[in-house]
Design an enzyme around this catalytic site. Structure first.
Site, mmCIF file in Angstrom:
data_model
loop_
_atom_site.group_PDB
_atom_site.id
_atom_site.type_symbol
_atom_site.label_atom_id
_atom_site.label_comp_id
_atom_site.label_asym_id
_atom_site.label_seq_id
_atom_site.Cartn_x
_atom_site.Cartn_y
_atom_site.Cartn_z
ATOM 1 N N LYS A 40 3.451 -7.839 -21.357
ATOM 2 C CA LYS A 40 2.392 -8.745 -21.777
ATOM 3 C C LYS A 40 1.035 -8.330 -21.212
ATOM 4 C CE LYS A 40 1.856 -13.664 -22.568
ATOM 5 N NZ LYS A 40 1.269 -13.367 -23.853
ATOM 6 N N GLY A 45 1.561 -6.549 -13.335
ATOM 7 C CA GLY A 45 2.228 -5.255 -13.480
ATOM 8 C C GLY A 45 1.714 -4.473 -14.676
ATOM 9 N N CYS A 46 1.490 -5.161 -15.776
ATOM 10 C CA CYS A 46 1.035 -4.501 -17.005
ATOM 11 C C CYS A 46 -0.406 -4.011 -16.859
ATOM 12 C CB CYS A 46 1.168 -5.451 -18.188
ATOM 13 S SG CYS A 46 2.885 -5.976 -18.439
ATOM 14 N N THR A 47 -1.219 -4.802 -16.157
ATOM 15 C CA THR A 47 -2.599 -4.393 -15.908
ATOM 16 C C THR A 47 -2.616 -3.146 -15.032
ATOM 17 O OG1 THR A 47 -3.392 -6.666 -16.145
ATOM 18 C CG2 THR A 47 -4.817 -5.132 -14.936
ATOM 19 N N GLY A 50 -1.497 -0.006 -16.999
ATOM 20 C CA GLY A 50 -2.577 0.460 -17.869
ATOM 21 C C GLY A 50 -3.690 1.145 -17.092
#
EC number: 1.11.1.24
Length: 156
Positions: A40, A45-47, A50
């Site tokens: 998401k 974690g996703c930030t 990226g």
């Protein structure tokens, strides 16, 4: 679409992407493609994942490799995330889960004590001819970029 396996040609696919584009895999023949699936936009974690790709983009460019992030978020949400984090690569929206099914990344996960369907953080490396040559499942963000760059260097 059926699930793709290592050493198989990835079926040509299209997906809505940031920048008002439609990503088409066959447009990237001659380049390696890193397709990373994440749960998401705008989550810690996703930030970080990226940002790690962003901060190493020159290394990927030097290895003739395109980076693409994939989640079930809308293109509109992706646009905000990409802009806020200054990602120099596109994000693909997979609301219908076609890519998620092709790469078998939808799993049952525990979230706050409940079972939910979600994307298991995974990355796939597609070679210049469109063949899936490596996959990373249950990715740990902390060491992931080094693992990908190491594999790309081995293949170069």
């Amino acid at each position: 679409m059926t699930m793709i396996n290592i050493n198989e040609t990835v079926p040509d696919f299209e997906a809505p992407a940031t920048g008002d584009k439609t990503f088409k895999l066959s447009d990237y023949r001659g380049k390696k493609v890193v397709l990373y699936f994440y749960p998401k936009d705008n989550t810690p974690g996703c930030t970080q994942e990226g940002r790690d790709f962003r901060d190493n983009i020159e290394k990927f460019n030097d290895l003739n490799t395109v980076i693409l992030g994939v989640s079930r978020d809308s293109v509109k949400v992706h646009e905000g995330f990409k802009c806020k984090q200054e990602f120099p690569f596109d994000l693909l929206s997979d609301k219908e889960e076609q890519l998620c099914q092709l790469f078998d990344v939808i799993k049952m996960k525990n979230m706050y004590g409940k079972q939910v369907r979600g994307i298991e953080r995974s990355t796939f490396l597609i070679d210049e001819q469109g063949v899936l040559v490596h996959e990373w499942r249950k990715v740990k963000v902390k060491t992931h970029i080094e693992e990908i760059l190491q594999k790309l260097n081995e293949l170069s």
